[in-house]
Scaffold this motif. Sequence first.
Motif, PDB file in Angstrom:
ATOM      1  N   SER A  85      53.718  35.855 -74.589  1.00  0.00           N
ATOM      2  CA  SER A  85      52.449  35.489 -73.962  1.00  0.00           C
ATOM      3  C   SER A  85      51.598  36.718 -73.661  1.00  0.00           C
ATOM      4  O   SER A  85      52.112  37.743 -73.198  1.00  0.00           O
ATOM      5  N   LEU A  86      50.308  36.586 -73.907  1.00  0.00           N
ATOM      6  CA  LEU A  86      49.322  37.590 -73.520  1.00  0.00           C
ATOM      7  C   LEU A  86      48.673  37.128 -72.227  1.00  0.00           C
ATOM      8  O   LEU A  86      48.093  36.036 -72.163  1.00  0.00           O
ATOM      9  N   TYR A  87      48.790  37.945 -71.170  1.00  0.00           N
ATOM     10  CA  TYR A  87      48.191  37.636 -69.880  1.00  0.00           C
ATOM     11  C   TYR A  87      46.908  38.435 -69.680  1.00  0.00           C
ATOM     12  O   TYR A  87      46.746  39.528 -70.226  1.00  0.00           O
ATOM     13  N   PHE A  88      46.030  37.887 -68.838  1.00  0.00           N
ATOM     14  CA  PHE A  88      44.717  38.478 -68.602  1.00  0.00           C
ATOM     15  C   PHE A  88      44.546  38.815 -67.122  1.00  0.00           C
ATOM     16  O   PHE A  88      45.109  38.158 -66.249  1.00  0.00           O
ATOM     17  N   ASP A  89      43.730  39.833 -66.851  1.00  0.00           N
ATOM     18  CA  ASP A  89      43.368  40.159 -65.478  1.00  0.00           C
ATOM     19  C   ASP A  89      42.027  40.867 -65.495  1.00  0.00           C
ATOM     20  O   ASP A  89      41.526  41.286 -66.549  1.00  0.00           O
ATOM     21  N   SER A  90      41.444  41.024 -64.319  1.00  0.00           N
ATOM     22  CA  SER A  90      40.167  41.721 -64.179  1.00  0.00           C
ATOM     23  C   SER A  90      40.435  43.207 -63.971  1.00  0.00           C
ATOM     24  O   SER A  90      41.564  43.611 -63.659  1.00  0.00           O
ATOM     25  N   PRO A  91      39.425  44.046 -64.117  1.00  0.00           N
ATOM     26  CA  PRO A  91      39.618  45.475 -63.841  1.00  0.00           C
ATOM     27  C   PRO A  91      40.097  45.746 -62.421  1.00  0.00           C
ATOM     28  O   PRO A  91      40.785  46.740 -62.168  1.00  0.00           O
ATOM     29  N   GLU A  92      39.750  44.859 -61.487  1.00  0.00           N
ATOM     30  CA  GLU A  92      40.177  45.022 -60.082  1.00  0.00           C
ATOM     31  C   GLU A  92      41.529  44.385 -59.803  1.00  0.00           C
ATOM     32  O   GLU A  92      41.981  44.374 -58.655  1.00  0.00           O
ATOM     33  N   LYS A  93      42.193  43.848 -60.829  1.00  0.00           N
ATOM     34  CA  LYS A  93      43.489  43.167 -60.696  1.00  0.00           C
ATOM     35  C   LYS A  93      43.394  41.959 -59.758  1.00  0.00           C
ATOM     36  O   LYS A  93      44.288  41.684 -58.947  1.00  0.00           O
ATOM     37  N   SER A  94      42.305  41.200 -59.859  1.00  0.00           N
ATOM     38  CA  SER A  94      42.101  40.043 -58.984  1.00  0.00           C
ATOM     39  C   SER A  94      43.197  39.004 -59.138  1.00  0.00           C
ATOM     40  O   SER A  94      43.674  38.432 -58.148  1.00  0.00           O
ATOM     41  N   ILE A  95      43.613  38.726 -60.367  1.00  0.00           N
ATOM     42  CA  ILE A  95      44.639  37.709 -60.593  1.00  0.00           C
ATOM     43  C   ILE A  95      45.971  38.168 -60.000  1.00  0.00           C
ATOM     44  O   ILE A  95      46.697  37.381 -59.379  1.00  0.00           O
ATOM     45  N   TYR A  96      46.282  39.440 -60.172  1.00  0.00           N
ATOM     46  CA  TYR A  96      47.518  39.985 -59.596  1.00  0.00           C
ATOM     47  C   TYR A  96      47.536  39.792 -58.081  1.00  0.00           C
ATOM     48  O   TYR A  96      48.519  39.300 -57.514  1.00  0.00           O
ATOM     49  N   PHE A  97      46.449  40.176 -57.397  1.00  0.00           N
ATOM     50  CA  PHE A  97      46.443  40.103 -55.936  1.00  0.00           C
ATOM     51  C   PHE A  97      46.431  38.661 -55.441  1.00  0.00           C
ATOM     52  O   PHE A  97      47.059  38.344 -54.432  1.00  0.00           O
ATOM     53  N   GLU A  98      45.727  37.772 -56.126  1.00  0.00           N
ATOM     54  CA  GLU A  98      45.730  36.372 -55.702  1.00  0.00           C
ATOM     55  C   GLU A  98      47.129  35.774 -55.842  1.00  0.00           C
ATOM     56  O   GLU A  98      47.555  34.969 -55.010  1.00  0.00           O
ATOM     57  N   THR A  99      47.842  36.156 -56.900  1.00  0.00           N
ATOM     58  CA  THR A  99      49.205  35.667 -57.096  1.00  0.00           C
ATOM     59  C   THR A  99      50.161  36.305 -56.094  1.00  0.00           C
ATOM     60  O   THR A  99      50.982  35.627 -55.466  1.00  0.00           O
ATOM     61  N   LYS A 100      50.079  37.611 -55.942  1.00  0.00           N
ATOM     62  CA  LYS A 100      50.972  38.343 -55.039  1.00  0.00           C
ATOM     63  C   LYS A 100      50.805  37.879 -53.599  1.00  0.00           C
ATOM     64  O   LYS A 100      51.782  37.729 -52.854  1.00  0.00           O
ATOM     65  N   ASN A 101      49.564  37.620 -53.197  1.00  0.00           N
ATOM     66  CA  ASN A 101      49.275  37.218 -51.819  1.00  0.00           C
ATOM     67  C   ASN A 101      49.378  35.709 -51.603  1.00  0.00           C
ATOM     68  O   ASN A 101      49.131  35.225 -50.504  1.00  0.00           O
ATOM     69  N   LYS A 102      49.728  34.972 -52.684  1.00  0.00           N
ATOM     70  CA  LYS A 102      49.890  33.519 -52.598  1.00  0.00           C
ATOM     71  C   LYS A 102      48.644  32.838 -52.034  1.00  0.00           C
ATOM     72  O   LYS A 102      48.699  32.037 -51.099  1.00  0.00           O
ATOM     73  N   LEU A 103      47.511  33.155 -52.629  1.00  0.00           N
ATOM     74  CA  LEU A 103      46.280  32.479 -52.269  1.00  0.00           C
ATOM     75  C   LEU A 103      46.441  30.980 -52.490  1.00  0.00           C
ATOM     76  O   LEU A 103      47.077  30.554 -53.461  1.00  0.00           O
ATOM     77  N   LYS A 104      45.886  30.161 -51.600  1.00  0.00           N
ATOM     78  CA  LYS A 104      46.098  28.720 -51.695  1.00  0.00           C
ATOM     79  C   LYS A 104      45.636  28.154 -53.032  1.00  0.00           C
ATOM     80  O   LYS A 104      46.262  27.251 -53.572  1.00  0.00           O
TER      81      LYS A 104
END
Length: 269
Positions: free
Chosen positions: A46-65
């Motif tokens: 799988s190829l995963y995507f994220d923003s330059p600011e790593k928004s997807i990483y932080f939303e996942t790591k912080n368990k955003l609702k």
Amino acid sequence: MAIEIFSRKEQKYLITRRQYEELVDRIGTRMRNDKNGTDGRYTITSLYFDSPEKSIYFETKNKLKYRQKLRLRVYDEADLDSTAFFEVKQKHKNVVNKRRLLLPLREAYRYLEGEAKGDLSDMETSNLQVMKEIDYFKKLYNLKPEMVVSYHRHALHGVTDPELRITFDFDLKCRNDDLHIENGSYGNHFIDEDLVVLEVKVDHAVPLWLARILQDLNCEQRSASKFCTSIELLDGEVLPQTGYSEPKELEQPTIGGMEDGSDHELVYI
């Protein structure tokens, strides 16, 4: 046609290869190998995507609702003419849904290189509406290809309960120096090679017979993100939140319970 929207419950464990062998032996009469692959075994890249600011990483790591991931996936050996699966995985209040479409891998690359029409009307895809949703999400977050995650999977279905599904993932690897998923499953291991990621997937509750076997074998329930673990390995550490705001709504942790989710493979109807 292919089912392209998924919603299921899943429970994750981190077990050893020995526990895997014992578990497969114990559940053998109640489960059968998945029809995909050889004896239920295949490779996922799988190829995963994220923003330059790593928004997807932080939303996942912080368990955003409410959070989403975008990935492009192929199975087993693939080339540019192989069928790829483009999907958005969404999670809201512990309910996980997938919206997925099929398209040739070369067509996915053509889109990522910005060569498709603005309205995507020239895209060769199984679901133009989902393609437009992917495009909107990608542009909203300014998503770019980030890394490749791959692993070997052994999948089983219930003999009398086809909605019960168990998957075992081995040899989990990641890389960010070659983002062409047709180049296969290779990279750096991001968990110990002796460990296996087990996921139990059901529509309602885990059957009592299976829960007792998991308890007897001391299987450790653990919720972990392949995406975040890979990011941290490739970046060398847990990332600081530079330029990123703390989410306002965080998901409440669930201890020892089920979570709604899906990693349901393609089903044809």
